[in-house]
Design a protein around this motif. Structure first.
Motif, short mmCIF file in Angstrom:
data_model
loop_
_atom_site.label_atom_id
_atom_site.label_comp_id
_atom_site.label_asym_id
_atom_site.label_seq_id
_atom_site.Cartn_x
_atom_site.Cartn_y
_atom_site.Cartn_z
N ILE A 150 -12.87 2.21 -7.06
CA ILE A 150 -11.95 1.86 -5.98
C ILE A 150 -10.55 1.99 -6.59
N GLU A 151 -9.68 2.80 -6.01
CA GLU A 151 -8.40 3.02 -6.67
C GLU A 151 -7.21 2.45 -5.90
N ALA A 152 -7.42 2.12 -4.61
CA ALA A 152 -6.30 1.56 -3.84
C ALA A 152 -6.83 0.44 -2.95
N PRO A 153 -6.01 -0.53 -2.62
CA PRO A 153 -6.44 -1.60 -1.71
C PRO A 153 -6.75 -1.00 -0.34
N LEU A 154 -7.87 -1.46 0.23
CA LEU A 154 -8.25 -0.97 1.56
C LEU A 154 -8.32 -2.18 2.50
N VAL A 155 -7.67 -2.06 3.66
CA VAL A 155 -7.76 -3.15 4.64
C VAL A 155 -8.26 -2.57 5.97
N ARG A 156 -8.91 -3.42 6.76
CA ARG A 156 -9.47 -2.95 8.02
C ARG A 156 -8.35 -2.86 9.06
N GLU A 157 -8.13 -1.66 9.56
CA GLU A 157 -7.02 -1.39 10.48
C GLU A 157 -7.65 -0.68 11.67
N GLY A 158 -7.69 -1.31 12.86
CA GLY A 158 -8.31 -0.69 14.04
C GLY A 158 -9.74 -0.30 13.75
N GLY A 159 -10.48 -1.22 13.11
CA GLY A 159 -11.89 -0.97 12.87
C GLY A 159 -12.16 -0.02 11.71
N LYS A 160 -11.11 0.45 11.05
CA LYS A 160 -11.30 1.44 9.98
C LYS A 160 -10.66 0.94 8.69
N LEU A 161 -11.33 1.15 7.54
CA LEU A 161 -10.73 0.78 6.25
C LEU A 161 -9.61 1.76 5.94
N THR A 162 -8.42 1.23 5.69
CA THR A 162 -7.25 2.08 5.50
C THR A 162 -6.54 1.69 4.20
N PRO A 163 -6.16 2.67 3.38
CA PRO A 163 -5.42 2.36 2.15
C PRO A 163 -4.08 1.72 2.47
N THR A 164 -3.67 0.80 1.62
CA THR A 164 -2.38 0.15 1.86
C THR A 164 -1.76 -0.22 0.53
N ASP A 165 -0.63 -0.93 0.58
CA ASP A 165 -0.02 -1.37 -0.68
C ASP A 165 -0.47 -2.79 -0.99
N TRP A 166 -0.12 -3.25 -2.21
CA TRP A 166 -0.61 -4.56 -2.65
C TRP A 166 -0.02 -5.69 -1.78
N THR A 167 1.25 -5.53 -1.36
CA THR A 167 1.89 -6.63 -0.61
C THR A 167 1.09 -6.94 0.65
N GLN A 168 0.78 -5.89 1.40
CA GLN A 168 0.04 -6.11 2.64
C GLN A 168 -1.39 -6.60 2.34
N ALA A 169 -2.00 -6.00 1.30
CA ALA A 169 -3.37 -6.36 0.98
C ALA A 169 -3.47 -7.83 0.60
N LEU A 170 -2.51 -8.29 -0.22
CA LEU A 170 -2.55 -9.68 -0.68
C LEU A 170 -2.27 -10.64 0.48
N ASP A 171 -1.36 -10.24 1.38
CA ASP A 171 -1.11 -11.07 2.56
C ASP A 171 -2.38 -11.24 3.38
N ARG A 172 -3.09 -10.14 3.56
CA ARG A 172 -4.34 -10.18 4.33
C ARG A 172 -5.37 -11.10 3.67
N LEU A 173 -5.49 -10.96 2.35
CA LEU A 173 -6.47 -11.79 1.63
C LEU A 173 -6.06 -13.25 1.74
N GLY A 174 -4.73 -13.51 1.55
CA GLY A 174 -4.23 -14.88 1.66
C GLY A 174 -4.57 -15.46 3.02
N ALA A 175 -4.34 -14.68 4.07
CA ALA A 175 -4.59 -15.16 5.42
C ALA A 175 -6.08 -15.43 5.62
N ALA A 176 -6.92 -14.56 5.07
CA ALA A 176 -8.36 -14.72 5.25
C ALA A 176 -8.85 -16.01 4.60
N VAL A 177 -8.39 -16.29 3.39
CA VAL A 177 -8.88 -17.50 2.71
C VAL A 177 -8.31 -18.75 3.37
N LYS A 178 -7.10 -18.65 3.88
CA LYS A 178 -6.46 -19.80 4.51
C LYS A 178 -7.25 -20.22 5.77
#
Ligand SMILES: Cc1cc2nc3c(=O)[nH]c(=O)nc-3n(C[C@H](O)[C@H](O)[C@H](O)COP(=O)(O)O)c2cc1C
Ligand code: SF4
Ligand code: SF4
Ligand code: FES
Lengths: 522, 435
Positions: free
Chosen positions: A277-305
């Motif tokens: 796995i070389e880049a963070p992937l987040v689910r965007e409109g039902g699809k895993l989409t590469p993104t940057d760390w800032t957005q990925a970490l925000d998403r993870l933070g929101a999920a755990v919260k």
């Protein structure tokens, strides 16, 4: 202090305990006595006669490996007499040696080559006699015997006899016809047999796995810890152009002396896997989409919260730092955390107390337990059903494990290897594997040991502790450490047994800690 | 006696008195000749008293090194609660030496009695006799004699009613010269490869099976019964020269003499008489050229040195060699010294146990150089090279086999340089086929 004796070695005065062999006393005086048969983890037969040194008033040169110091000894390792004796041993060793260094794997890390360069004769006086010839022998699963290079130091024979307790090697024949023989009904297949390759001071016993793979001088060496089991043997990772090509034991007298088992030695190919796995992937409109760390970490933070019930499925190969920070990330939720512990047969090394390839084939079982992870994998899988969030921390999942994930509301993967079966996850974040990061493992005796980064991480991969700490920062505003050292220092707040410890306290051989109730219960 | 020859009037026959007398091989025959009286006497003495008697006799080891026997026995710990062992060295593989063989062939009970005395004196219940593998006849004779000694109560759980246990185990070697070295012998008896061990620990501390052990030669042990029956003063009085060399000694004489054989002489006997009188001198028209007096492991003596020497430990050292095992290899003027030295080097190269680098590689390399010289392909630097290698092979290794190979080479080059020169200058035709 009657237990100490005073000796002078090459002009350096030192006090050493009575009974110290000259060769070890010299080490303490900063003087290397060249040697072949002597090895600190083997009995000394004093056969190579390379370590002969002059002790004033002694009638003859004495072998430094078996002669103990006496009070008032004045010892000369590097005077003309001692050097002349060594030069002569080197000459004798070389007359039958094939001098095939250009095709020998040992070249560059060969004690015959090194000492010959250091103080051997420039030319030969042997003339044009034929050299002794014996064919290459296949000794066992990973060991070849190149008899022509053998200097008959008998380290291999003694290792198998006295340490492994499996006397399959011997000295066969006499005089200059002698060679190392193997019991015709056996193979060199003891679970620790591979150590003979490291013990061999020349290129006579060589590893098939490493055969002609790389030249010694092209290797970079990184101190590490074996990931094979809970013993935590200290290792050296050898890389060539950022590819791991070999693991070797690194001395730690308290853990593995000078040895590692064959299973641990061969367990490195996963470090080089290319399907990462070389880049963070987040689910965007039902699809895993590469993104940057800032957005990925925000998403993870929101999920755990948002999650009330969380399950962590972790790898026992994860660092204590990563296990600790991933666990802290979900603090506040109701958490079931477990590591998967594959089991195998125990294989002790008979001659070394408390050294074995352990049943539990993960390196950080004790670290995981300190960080609050259990080992009841099926309970954790059961808990995944109906969980708000399952965090997969680089765990090695089989199909049943993957199926169990479907019962969870969301899955966040912090992983190393690309896995199609996890394509339904909400997040997939690229983590470093252990060869790509600094970290610690806690072995079965609660020795906390460091390992060092041996090669760069692929793409955007980051250590899992960094990912978890940054996500926690995003979610709850807690400060995130910038380095592995900071991360380790901060672990004390989560794992009381580690409180107050820093990387520099651990050194290269680790530190034993006392697991306390608070740490284990968390 | 100089068996197979009748005894010479100048011999002092003690050990060899019954060589050739078949009846002496049997238990009864041996008792009839006064045998086993010494053992009975010993069992009535304290071990310390026996050791003192041996010290007073001046008896020294006959296996080669000449170490005082009483002193060696006194090194054994007392009341240490451990089993002790006596090992009798009957490996006799030294070239030119064949005295122990005759002791075992003709007077097996003489050796058994000596072993029993030694075992009792050092607090051992078991004695191993390590017999050279090639000694088929001595092996048979010893096997029969030991069985008989058990049957007659001279060995076993209650030796001659004393309540003492003394067992003898015969162990047959497998044909390695190095197993005659005492620590290699211990390994061999233990079932291991016959490699010499490093010292310390010395055998008296940790020897056979790790227990206190004494090792003595066949002739040494055989001498003890005579000392006990006839007294230390008698033995000490058997001395023609240096008072540090006492008693009688069997001299094996072989090579270019008219009457090769064993001759038993009082210590200090003139070597000239031994060679020219007792052993019958050279063949007609031949002159003495050289002698290696101590088996093959000692420096070569020239004719002049040999003829001036007295046969004891000090007398031979004074003339540049050593008594060793007292196996005399006598060479007349038909001898090619280079060839003989090559033959000896080849023996050592074959027998090196291969542990020590200098010995393993040095003996073989030395042999190759000598071979090249004999082939008429020698180089003028070869002699210096041989001397340098010998220097590096001396005093550097675990046992003295390496030194033993060097000794005849160094002395040979020093004392017979013209014979080497003849090959090197191509004045002499090659002795070996060139390759
Ligand atoms: C290479 C080598 C070979 C030896 N061979 C014999 C032998 O065949 N018989 C023997 O009695 N001693 C032999 N010795 C000497 C023994 O090591 C030992 O000194 C001797 O047996 C001690 O007995 P002693 O004190 O009665 O002489 C040999 C020594 C060396 C180094
Ligand atoms: S194979 Fe290597 S370790 Fe074994 S005796 Fe030869 S040089 Fe020594
Ligand atoms: S000197 Fe030679 S025979 Fe003696 S222990 Fe060393 S290698 Fe073996
Ligand atoms: S290192 Fe001492 S003899 Fe080999």
């Amino acid at each position: 202090m009657s237990d100490l004796v005073n000796v002078t070695i090459d002009g350096v005065q030192i006090s050493v305990p009575k009974g110290t062999p000259i060769i070890e006393a010299a080490k303490q005086a900063g003087v290397l006595v060249p040697h072949y048969c002597y090895h600190p983890s083997l009995p000394s037969p004093a056969v190579c006669r390379m370590c002969l040194v002059e002790v004033e008033k002694a009638p003859k040169l004495v072998p430094a490996c078996v002669t103990t110091v006496a009070d008032g000894n004045v010892i000369h390792v590097n005077n003309d007499k001692s050097k002349r004796a060594r030069e002569s041993v080197l000459e004798f060793l070389l007359i039958n040696h094939p001098l095939d260094c250009p095709i020998c794997d040992q070249a560059g890390e060969c004690e015959l080559q090194d000492y010959t360069f250091q103080e051997g004769r420039a030319g030969t006086r042997y003339g044009d006699y034929a050299k002794r010839y014996n064919p290459v022998e296949d000794f066992g699963p990973d060991v070849l015997y190149v008899a022509n290079r053998c200097i008959l130091c008998t380290r291999c024979v003694r290792f198998m006899d006295n340490v492994a307790g499996d006397a399959v090697l011997n000295v066969s024949e006499r005089g200059d016809r002698a060679f190392i023989g193997i019991d015709p009904d056996h193979k060199l297949d003891h679970p620790w047999a591979g150590n003979v390759v490291d013990l061999c001071p020349v290129g006579s016993l060589i590893s098939k796995d490493f055969l002609h793979k790389a030249r010694a001088w092209d290797l970079d060496k990184t101190a590490s810890v074996c990931t094979g089991c809970t013993q935590g043997c200290n290792t050296m990772i050898d890389t060539r152009d950022d590819v791991v090509v070999r693991l070797r034991p690194r001395p730690n007298l308290d853990v593995n002396r000078h040895f590692i088992c064959d299973e641990g030695r061969s367990d490195y190919r996963w470090m080089n896997r290319g399907d990462r796995i070389e880049a963070p992937l987040v689910r965007e409109g039902g699809k895993l989409t590469p993104t940057d760390w800032t957005q990925a970490l925000d998403r993870l933070g929101a999920a755990v919260k948002a999650a009330r019930r969380v399950v962590i499925l972790a790898s026992g190969r994860a660092s204590t730092e990563s296990l600790g920070f991933v666990r802290r990330m979900v603090d506040g939720a109701s958490v079931t955390a477990a590591i998967k512990v594959p089991l195998g047969a125990e294989a002790p090394l008979a001659g070394v107390p408390n050294l074995a390839l352990r049943k539990e084939r993960v390196p950080n079982l004790a670290g995981a337990s300190l960080a609050g992870y259990g080992t009841d994998w099926s309970a954790a899988l059961a808990a995944a059903k109906g969980a708000d969030l399952v965090v997969v921390l680089d765990a090695d999942l089989d199909d049943a494990d993957v199926a169990a994930l479907s019962g969870a509301a969301a899955v966040a993967v912090i992983g190393t290897v690309d896995d199609d079966r996890l394509a339904g996850s909400a997040l997939i974040l690229p983590a470093t594997n252990m060869a790509e990061e600094n970290g610690t493992y806690v072995n079965r005796d609660h020795r906390v040991q460091r390992y060092f980064q041996a090669k760069p991480a692929p793409g955007m991969a980051r250590p899992a502790w960094w990912i978890a700490a940054e996500a926690t920062h995003a979610a709850r505003g807690l400060a995130a450490p910038a380095t592995a050292a900071d991360a380790f220092a901060a672990l004390g707040a989560m794992i009381p047994a580690l409180a107050g410890l820093t990387y520099s306290d651990l050194g290269h051989t680790g530190r034993v800690v006392t697991p306390n109730a608070a740490g284990a219960a968390r | 006696m100089g068996y197979p020859h009748p005894p010479h009037p100048k011999e002092t026959v003690v050990l060899s008195k019954y060589f050739g007398d078949a009846e002496a091989r049997t238990f009864d025959g041996w008792v009839k000749r006064g045998g086993y009286e010494a053992l009975k006497k010993a069992l009535g003495m304290t071990p310390d008293a026996i050791i003192e008697e041996l010290k007073a006799s001046g008896l020294r080891g006959r296996g080669g090194a000449g170490f005082p026997t009483g002193l060696k026995w006194s090194f054994m710990p007392k009341n240490d609660g451990k089993p002790h062992y006596l090992v009798c060295n009957a490996d006799e593989s030294e070239p030119g030496t064949f005295k122990d063989r005759e002791i075992m062939r003709w007077t097996p009970h003489q050796l058994i009695e000596g072993c029993a005395i030694g075992a009792y004196a050092i607090g051992a219940e078991t004695c191993y006799i390590y017999i050279r593998g090639e000694f088929t006849e001595p092996w048979k004779v010893m096997t029969a004699a030991v069985a008989e000694a058990y049957a007659k109560g001279a060995l076993g759980g209650n030796v001659f009613g004393s309540g003492k246990r003394i067992d003898i185990v015969l162990h047959r070697g497998a044909g390695a010269y190095i197993c005659g070295e005492e620590t290699a012998m211990m390994n061999s008896i233990e079932g291991k490869r016959g490699n010499p061990r490093i010292k310390p620990p010395f055998p008296a501390q940790a020897g056979l099976f790790g227990m206190p052990t004494t090792i003595n030669n066949v002739e040494t042990l055989s001498s003890t019964s005579h000392i006990l029956t006839r007294g230390a003063a008698w033995y000490k009085g058997l001395c023609l020269s240096n008072p540090k060399s006492t008693g009688t000694k069997l001299f094996s004489v072989c090579g270019h003499v008219m009457r090769p054989g064993n001759y038993e002489l009082t210590m200090g006997f003139p070597m000239k008489d031994l060679i020219h009188d007792l052993a019958g001198g050279m063949r007609p028209g031949r002159r003495l050229k050289a002698v290696i007096p101590g088996g093959s492991s000692v420096p070569i003596m020239t004719a002049a040195e040999a003829e001036a020497a007295l046969c004891d430990y000090e007398g031979i050292v004074e003339k540049g060699s050593m008594l060793g095992s007292a196996g005399f290899i006598v060479m007349d003027d038909s001898t090619d010294m280079v060839y003989e030295i090559w033959r000896l080097a080849k023996f050592y190269a074959h027998e090196s146990c291969a542990q020590c680098t200098q010995c393993r590689e040095g003996t073989a390399w030395t042999t190759k150089i000598l071979e090249r010289i004999l082939r008429g392909q020698g180089k003028k630097e070869d002699l210096d090279l041989l001397l340098d290698l010998s220097d590096q092979m001396t005093g550097r290794t675990i046992c003295v086999l390496s030194d033993s190979c060097a000794a005849p080479i160094v002395s040979g080059i020093k004392k017979f340089p013209e014979e080497f020169e003849a090959y090197l200058s191509r004045a002499k035709a090659p002795a070996l086929a060139a390759v």
